[in-house]
Design a protein around this motif. Structure first.
Motif, PDB file in Angstrom:
ATOM      1  N   ALA A   1       0.948  -1.104   0.126  1.00 45.72           N
ATOM      2  CA  ALA A   1      -0.015   0.217   0.096  1.00 45.72           C
ATOM      3  C   ALA A   1       0.849   1.175   0.097  1.00 45.72           C
ATOM      4  CB  ALA A   1      -1.139  -0.200   1.036  1.00 45.72           C
ATOM      5  N   ILE A   2       0.397   2.460  -0.992  1.00 46.64           N
ATOM      6  CA  ILE A   2       1.263   3.474  -0.845  1.00 46.64           C
ATOM      7  C   ILE A   2       1.636   4.138   0.516  1.00 46.64           C
ATOM      8  CG2 ILE A   2      -0.611   5.314  -1.052  1.00 46.64           C
ATOM      9  CD1 ILE A   2       1.227   6.389  -3.508  1.00 46.64           C
ATOM     10  N   GLN A   3       0.645   4.269   1.465  1.00 51.73           N
ATOM     11  CA  GLN A   3       1.042   4.822   2.670  1.00 51.73           C
ATOM     12  C   GLN A   3       2.388   3.930   3.538  1.00 51.73           C
ATOM     13  OE1 GLN A   3      -1.796   3.218   2.081  1.00 51.73           O
ATOM     14  NE2 GLN A   3      -2.836   2.511   3.763  1.00 51.73           N
ATOM     15  N   GLU A   4       2.658   2.806   3.064  1.00 52.31           N
ATOM     16  CA  GLU A   4       3.489   1.780   3.754  1.00 52.31           C
ATOM     17  C   GLU A   4       5.084   2.044   3.042  1.00 52.31           C
ATOM     18  OE1 GLU A   4       1.948  -1.880   3.822  1.00 52.31           O
ATOM     19  OE2 GLU A   4       0.399  -1.525   5.211  1.00 52.31           O
ATOM     20  N   VAL A   9       6.212   8.792   4.634  1.00 51.66           N
ATOM     21  CA  VAL A   9       6.167   9.501   6.199  1.00 51.66           C
ATOM     22  C   VAL A   9       5.808  10.741   6.009  1.00 51.66           C
ATOM     23  CG1 VAL A   9       8.498   9.817   6.089  1.00 51.66           C
ATOM     24  CG2 VAL A   9       7.342   9.313   7.957  1.00 51.66           C
ATOM     25  N   TYR A  10       6.173  11.536   5.069  1.00 49.44           N
ATOM     26  CA  TYR A  10       5.988  13.121   4.993  1.00 49.44           C
ATOM     27  C   TYR A  10       4.525  13.541   4.589  1.00 49.44           C
ATOM     28  CZ  TYR A  10      11.099  13.220   4.704  1.00 49.44           C
ATOM     29  OH  TYR A  10      12.331  12.840   4.788  1.00 49.44           O
ATOM     30  N   PHE A  11       3.872  12.377   3.910  1.00 49.14           N
ATOM     31  CA  PHE A  11       2.733  12.856   3.297  1.00 49.14           C
ATOM     32  C   PHE A  11       1.169  12.056   4.100  1.00 49.14           C
ATOM     33  CE2 PHE A  11       6.070  12.524   0.189  1.00 49.14           C
ATOM     34  CZ  PHE A  11       5.982  14.228  -0.088  1.00 49.14           C
ATOM     35  N   LEU A  12       1.527  11.249   5.133  1.00 49.01           N
ATOM     36  CA  LEU A  12       0.481  10.571   5.745  1.00 49.01           C
ATOM     37  C   LEU A  12      -0.528  11.525   6.428  1.00 49.01           C
ATOM     38  CD1 LEU A  12       2.687   7.937   7.418  1.00 49.01           C
ATOM     39  CD2 LEU A  12       1.339   7.529   5.423  1.00 49.01           C
ATOM     40  N   VAL A  75      11.787  16.152   1.319  1.00 48.91           N
ATOM     41  CA  VAL A  75      10.411  16.088   0.913  1.00 48.91           C
ATOM     42  C   VAL A  75      10.127  16.001  -0.684  1.00 48.91           C
ATOM     43  CG1 VAL A  75       8.244  17.304   1.432  1.00 48.91           C
ATOM     44  CG2 VAL A  75       9.771  16.902   3.108  1.00 48.91           C
ATOM     45  N   HIS A  76      10.892  16.853  -1.217  1.00 50.23           N
ATOM     46  CA  HIS A  76      10.846  17.228  -2.636  1.00 50.23           C
ATOM     47  C   HIS A  76      11.171  15.879  -3.469  1.00 50.23           C
ATOM     48  CE1 HIS A  76      11.390  18.670  -6.928  1.00 50.23           C
ATOM     49  NE2 HIS A  76      10.708  19.907  -6.256  1.00 50.23           N
ATOM     50  N   HIS A  77      12.024  15.307  -2.910  1.00 46.05           N
ATOM     51  CA  HIS A  77      12.639  13.946  -3.435  1.00 46.05           C
ATOM     52  C   HIS A  77      11.545  12.791  -3.454  1.00 46.05           C
ATOM     53  CE1 HIS A  77      15.073  10.728  -4.737  1.00 46.05           C
ATOM     54  NE2 HIS A  77      14.993  10.003  -3.761  1.00 46.05           N
ATOM     55  N   ALA A  78      11.071  12.771  -1.980  1.00 46.20           N
ATOM     56  CA  ALA A  78       9.866  11.776  -1.755  1.00 46.20           C
ATOM     57  C   ALA A  78       8.874  11.905  -2.583  1.00 46.20           C
ATOM     58  CB  ALA A  78       9.456  11.904  -0.122  1.00 46.20           C
ATOM     59  N   ALA A  79       8.392  13.391  -2.690  1.00 51.32           N
ATOM     60  CA  ALA A  79       7.047  13.374  -3.573  1.00 51.32           C
ATOM     61  C   ALA A  79       7.228  13.235  -4.880  1.00 51.32           C
ATOM     62  CB  ALA A  79       6.967  15.011  -3.499  1.00 51.32           C
ATOM     63  N   SER A  80       8.660  13.337  -5.591  1.00 51.82           N
ATOM     64  CA  SER A  80       8.839  12.945  -6.761  1.00 51.82           C
ATOM     65  C   SER A  80       8.843  11.108  -7.047  1.00 51.82           C
ATOM     66  CB  SER A  80      10.391  13.279  -7.289  1.00 51.82           C
ATOM     67  OG  SER A  80      10.080  14.752  -7.523  1.00 51.82           O
ATOM     68  N   LEU A  81       9.381  10.430  -5.950  1.00 51.81           N
ATOM     69  CA  LEU A  81       9.510   9.136  -5.925  1.00 51.81           C
ATOM     70  C   LEU A  81       8.064   8.556  -5.709  1.00 51.81           C
ATOM     71  CD1 LEU A  81      11.128   6.639  -5.726  1.00 51.81           C
ATOM     72  CD2 LEU A  81      11.251   6.929  -3.317  1.00 51.81           C
ATOM     73  N   LEU A  82       7.443   9.117  -4.954  1.00 51.60           N
ATOM     74  CA  LEU A  82       5.761   8.590  -4.879  1.00 51.60           C
ATOM     75  C   LEU A  82       5.060   8.876  -5.998  1.00 51.60           C
ATOM     76  CD1 LEU A  82       4.894   8.924  -1.157  1.00 51.60           C
ATOM     77  CD2 LEU A  82       5.303   7.049  -2.218  1.00 51.60           C
ATOM     78  N   GLN A 116      -9.340   1.913  -2.789  1.00 51.27           N
ATOM     79  CA  GLN A 116      -8.986   1.024  -1.777  1.00 51.27           C
ATOM     80  C   GLN A 116      -7.730   0.087  -2.207  1.00 51.27           C
ATOM     81  OE1 GLN A 116     -12.387  -1.066  -0.481  1.00 51.27           O
ATOM     82  NE2 GLN A 116     -13.398   0.767   0.066  1.00 51.27           N
ATOM     83  N   SER A 117      -7.588  -0.110  -3.511  1.00 47.43           N
ATOM     84  CA  SER A 117      -6.447  -1.096  -3.726  1.00 47.43           C
ATOM     85  C   SER A 117      -5.182  -0.185  -3.603  1.00 47.43           C
ATOM     86  CB  SER A 117      -6.541  -1.345  -5.240  1.00 47.43           C
ATOM     87  OG  SER A 117      -6.370  -0.295  -5.893  1.00 47.43           O
ATOM     88  N   MET A 118      -5.381   0.978  -4.067  1.00 50.68           N
ATOM     89  CA  MET A 118      -3.971   1.945  -3.683  1.00 50.68           C
ATOM     90  C   MET A 118      -3.533   1.788  -2.138  1.00 50.68           C
ATOM     91  SD  MET A 118      -2.788   3.210  -6.419  1.00 50.68           S
ATOM     92  CE  MET A 118      -1.818   4.691  -6.071  1.00 50.68           C
ATOM     93  N   PHE A 119      -4.535   1.694  -1.155  1.00 50.77           N
ATOM     94  CA  PHE A 119      -4.198   1.985   0.093  1.00 50.77           C
ATOM     95  C   PHE A 119      -4.490   0.556   0.970  1.00 50.77           C
ATOM     96  CE2 PHE A 119      -5.364   6.081  -1.122  1.00 50.77           C
ATOM     97  CZ  PHE A 119      -4.250   6.915  -0.453  1.00 50.77           C
ATOM     98  N   ILE A 120      -4.692  -0.380   0.424  1.00 41.98           N
ATOM     99  CA  ILE A 120      -5.140  -1.510   1.027  1.00 41.98           C
ATOM    100  C   ILE A 120      -4.488  -2.708   0.302  1.00 41.98           C
ATOM    101  CG2 ILE A 120      -6.920  -3.185   2.179  1.00 41.98           C
ATOM    102  CD1 ILE A 120      -8.751  -0.778   2.042  1.00 41.98           C
TER     103      ILE A 120
END
Length: 130
Positions: A1-4, A9-12, A75-82, A116-120
């Motif tokens: 899941a994307i939040q994992e 961590v910066y975007f939860l 944070v900028h790098h994490a956003a680009s990666l996600l 839900q598939s993106m998050f679960i």
């Protein structure tokens, strides 16, 4: 899941600009969004009109991070990666194949399931919006 994902961590949760002493944040970021809010909207009863609206909320997260944070920052790098992770998922399956696989579910049901598939469970990938 994307939040994992480690970079999530910066975007939860919403940016607590007061606690972080970022007084200009609400002036620069006029439409805040975070993964926790998207997940609560999906699982807590709010229905996105369509998959693109859901993906627009995700896109807002990355755009806000790029807008407020300097290039090269964590944070900028994490956003680009996600952002790249989400785009890869979007491009893995065509809209037509997805609709056929789901046998014509209503748009709101489809969006809920995709979100839900993106998050679960990530068993269904988001459709392309354009």
């Amino acid at each position: 899941a994307i939040q994992e994902h480690p970079s999530a961590v910066y975007f939860l949760e919403p940016v607590d600009w007061r606690a972080l002493k970022l007084p200009d944040y609400p002036r620069i970021v006029t439409r805040p969004m975070d993964l926790g809010t998207v997940e609560r909207q999906l699982l807590g009863g709010r229905r996105y009109r369509d998959t693109c609206e859901f993906l627009d909320d995700l896109e807002s997260i990355w755009q806000n991070a790029h807008l407020y944070n300097e290039v090269g920052s964590d944070v900028h790098h994490a956003a680009s990666l996600l952002h790249a992770v989400v785009e890869k998922k979007r491009n893995e399956i065509s809209t037509g194949a997805l609709m056929e696989a789901l046998d014509g579910e209503e748009s709101t049901d489809l969006t809920s399931r995709l979100g839900q598939s993106m998050f679960i469970d990530e068993s269904v990938q988001p459709q392309s919006c354009g």
